[in-house]
Design an enzyme around this catalytic site. Structure first.
Site, PDB file in Angstrom:
ATOM      1  N   GLY A  32     -18.104   8.083   6.959  1.00 55.97           N
ATOM      2  CA  GLY A  32     -17.845   6.816   7.634  1.00 55.97           C
ATOM      3  C   GLY A  32     -17.605   7.036   9.117  1.00 55.97           C
ATOM      4  O   GLY A  32     -16.721   6.422   9.714  1.00 55.97           O
ATOM      5  N   SER A 162      -4.244   3.619   2.723  1.00 60.50           N
ATOM      6  CA  SER A 162      -3.783   2.438   3.449  1.00 60.50           C
ATOM      7  C   SER A 162      -2.437   1.977   2.886  1.00 60.50           C
ATOM      8  O   SER A 162      -2.158   2.159   1.693  1.00 60.50           O
ATOM      9  CB  SER A 162      -4.792   1.293   3.321  1.00 60.50           C
ATOM     10  OG  SER A 162      -4.274   0.085   3.845  1.00 60.50           O
ATOM     11  N   TYR A 187      -9.333  -4.028  -3.119  1.00 57.12           N
ATOM     12  CA  TYR A 187      -9.083  -3.065  -2.055  1.00 57.12           C
ATOM     13  C   TYR A 187      -7.729  -2.383  -2.247  1.00 57.12           C
ATOM     14  O   TYR A 187      -7.617  -1.153  -2.100  1.00 57.12           O
ATOM     15  CB  TYR A 187      -9.137  -3.769  -0.702  1.00 57.12           C
ATOM     16  CG  TYR A 187      -8.915  -2.848   0.471  1.00 57.12           C
ATOM     17  CD1 TYR A 187      -9.880  -1.901   0.822  1.00 57.12           C
ATOM     18  CD2 TYR A 187      -7.752  -2.917   1.218  1.00 57.12           C
ATOM     19  CE1 TYR A 187      -9.682  -1.050   1.898  1.00 57.12           C
ATOM     20  CE2 TYR A 187      -7.534  -2.065   2.301  1.00 57.12           C
ATOM     21  CZ  TYR A 187      -8.504  -1.130   2.631  1.00 57.12           C
ATOM     22  OH  TYR A 187      -8.302  -0.286   3.685  1.00 57.12           O
TER      23      TYR A 187
END
Length: 304
Positions: A32, A162, A187
């Site tokens: 990424g 996260s 997510y």
């Protein structure tokens, strides 16, 4: 093996690049790497002397990222890989290409991820968030373990997780989010998977060979979720405008975990703002993380 909350370590602000361990001669793979913190991390690590390997799925963005990383490295271009990591074939192709290019790898920064406003299914029949944000980390790391072990020093696996994992709990009867899809919930669960994977892997590898840690980069003003439309896209965009930090700031903790000599003996920890902090209570569920490991082996084809 990590069975409880980790103690705080370090505690001081992130070191300046010139104060960090030199990355000269270190081979680093960043997934990424064409946008946001992945790109900024690759640039910073190149400035520190690392030999970069960068992966992305968009050829134009990958070419641009390559030019920026080469400029940061003083002209030395990175190795580039075009790969769709939402598919297991894409992950395997990337791993094969990396192993062809280098016999050892010092750092693997698992950063590729996305949030999908509507439920999508990959070519493997897997829900896209779970496949890209968790299974790609799991499979790529597994396939590169021998390459990491071959590093002359202690290799590092750094997983971008996260703070969104807080409040999440896995439903092993619905890992593919087939019952009432929510983009945010999918997510959150994927980010919890990153914690489970980090803690379980840290307990399985030889700490004298590989250190494994994960992090919250902060709420970053990147292209993450940029394709989202409707109310979800509006809310995400508004939140970015009001509270998001610059991608360069978001790259500080990933770069710290990839490079800092303070972390030579640290593994199985979760970091925020370059400090080890406790993750959610749910993330320390040992039974859940072992169950997820077994399920992930099956879904990625590592084990039948």
């Amino acid at each position: 093996m990590v069975d409880g909350e980790p103690p705080r370590i370090g505690g001081r602000a992130a070191l300046r690049p010139e104060d960090r361990m030199s990355m000269k001669g270190k081979r680093v793979l960043v997934t990424g790497a064409t946008d946001g913190i992945g790109l900024r991390s690759a640039i910073r690590l190149a400035e520190m002397g690392a030999s970069l390997h960068i992966a992305g799925r968009n050829p134009e963005k990958l070419a641009r990222a390559s030019a920026l990383v080469a400029e940061a490295a003083g002209g030395a271009p990175p190795a580039t890989y075009l790969a769709d990591l939402s598919t297991m074939e894409g992950v395997r192709s990337l791993a094969d290409a990396v192993k062809t290019n280098c016999t050892s790898l010092d750092v693997l920064l698992n950063n590729a991820g996305a949030i999908f406003p509507k439920r999508q299914v990959t070519a493997d029949g897997l829900e896209a968030t779970f496949a890209l944000d968790h299974l790609s980390y799991f499979l790529l790391t597994h396939l590169l373990l021998d390459t990491l072990k071959a590093a002359p020093g202690r290799a590092r696996v750094v997983n971008v997780a996260s703070a969104a994992h807080r409040g999440a709990k896995l439903d092993f009867d619905d890992l593919q989010s087939e019952r009432g899809y929510s983009a945010w919930r999918a997510y959150q669960r994927a980010k919890l998977c990153n914690l489970y994977f980090t803690y379980e892997l840290a307990g399985r590898v030889d700490p004298a060979q590989i250190k494994v840690n994960c992090l919250h980069p902060g709420f970053v003003a990147s292209n993450f979720g940029g394709g989202a439309g409707g109310l979800f896209g509006w809310v995400l965009g508004a939140a970015k405008r009001l509270a998001a930090i610059d991608p360069a700031k978001g790259a500080e903790t990933p770069v710290y975990l990839c490079s800092s000599p303070e972390l030579e003996d640290v593994s199985g920890r979760y970091f925020d703002k370059c400090k080890a902090v406790p993750s959610s209570e749910q993330s320390y569920d040992v039974e859940a993380r072992k169950h997820l490991w077994a399920v992930s082996e099956r879904l990625t084809g590592i084990m039948p």
